[in-house]
Design a protein around this motif. Structure first.
Motif, PDB file in Angstrom:
ATOM      1  N   MET A 106       0.845  -1.168   0.000  1.00 18.34           N
ATOM      2  CA  MET A 106       0.000   0.000   0.000  1.00 18.34           C
ATOM      3  C   MET A 106       0.898   1.241   0.000  1.00 18.34           C
ATOM      4  N   PRO A 107       0.622   2.234  -0.819  1.00 15.64           N
ATOM      5  CA  PRO A 107       1.438   3.452  -0.813  1.00 15.64           C
ATOM      6  C   PRO A 107       1.313   4.187   0.525  1.00 15.64           C
ATOM      7  N   ALA A 108       2.441   4.498   1.134  1.00 12.81           N
ATOM      8  CA  ALA A 108       2.439   5.143   2.448  1.00 12.81           C
ATOM      9  C   ALA A 108       1.719   6.488   2.419  1.00 12.81           C
ATOM     10  N   ARG A 120       7.131   2.045   7.064  1.00 10.22           N
ATOM     11  CA  ARG A 120       7.645   2.615   5.811  1.00 10.22           C
ATOM     12  C   ARG A 120       9.086   3.060   5.980  1.00 10.22           C
ATOM     13  N   GLY A 170       6.371   6.186  -0.772  1.00 17.61           N
ATOM     14  CA  GLY A 170       6.587   4.857  -1.337  1.00 17.61           C
ATOM     15  C   GLY A 170       5.749   3.809  -0.630  1.00 17.61           C
ATOM     16  N   PRO A 171       6.099   2.552  -0.804  1.00 21.32           N
ATOM     17  CA  PRO A 171       5.285   1.468  -0.238  1.00 21.32           C
ATOM     18  C   PRO A 171       5.370   1.405   1.285  1.00 21.32           C
ATOM     19  N   LEU A 175       4.393  -1.398   4.485  1.00 18.20           N
ATOM     20  CA  LEU A 175       3.957  -2.736   4.858  1.00 18.20           C
ATOM     21  C   LEU A 175       2.947  -2.592   5.988  1.00 18.20           C
TER      22      LEU A 175
END
Length: 76
Positions: free
Chosen positions: A1-3, A40, A47-48, A50
């Motif tokens: 998921m994009p931060a 992140r 960016g991505p 988790l």
């Protein structure tokens, strides 16, 4: 998921450990709604990210404290 898409989710803001703050490139965490934690890279805030359940994150932190990941970074 994009931060960047979860900046307004959950409680509070992103934070990082005080021990890593002077290095600049750090992992940051954020408490999300629904017993989830986002993780992140601080140098890539859009960016991505988790997403972990609270139980998963707690288990990871316990493993890190116990030294289970100490070998990482030393493998060439």
């Amino acid at each position: 998921m994009p931060a960047g898409t979860i900046d307004n989710e959950g409680e509070g803001s992103w934070f990082k450990a005080s021990a890593s703050a002077s290095q600049g490139a750090c992992a940051e965490v954020k408490d999300l709604r629904g017993q989830k934690i986002a993780l992140r890279q601080s140098t890539d805030p859009t960016g991505p990210a988790l997403i972990f359940t609270a139980a998963e994150f707690t288990a990871f932190v316990a493993g890190a404290k116990a030294g289970e990941f100490d070998l990482l970074g030393r493998i060439a």
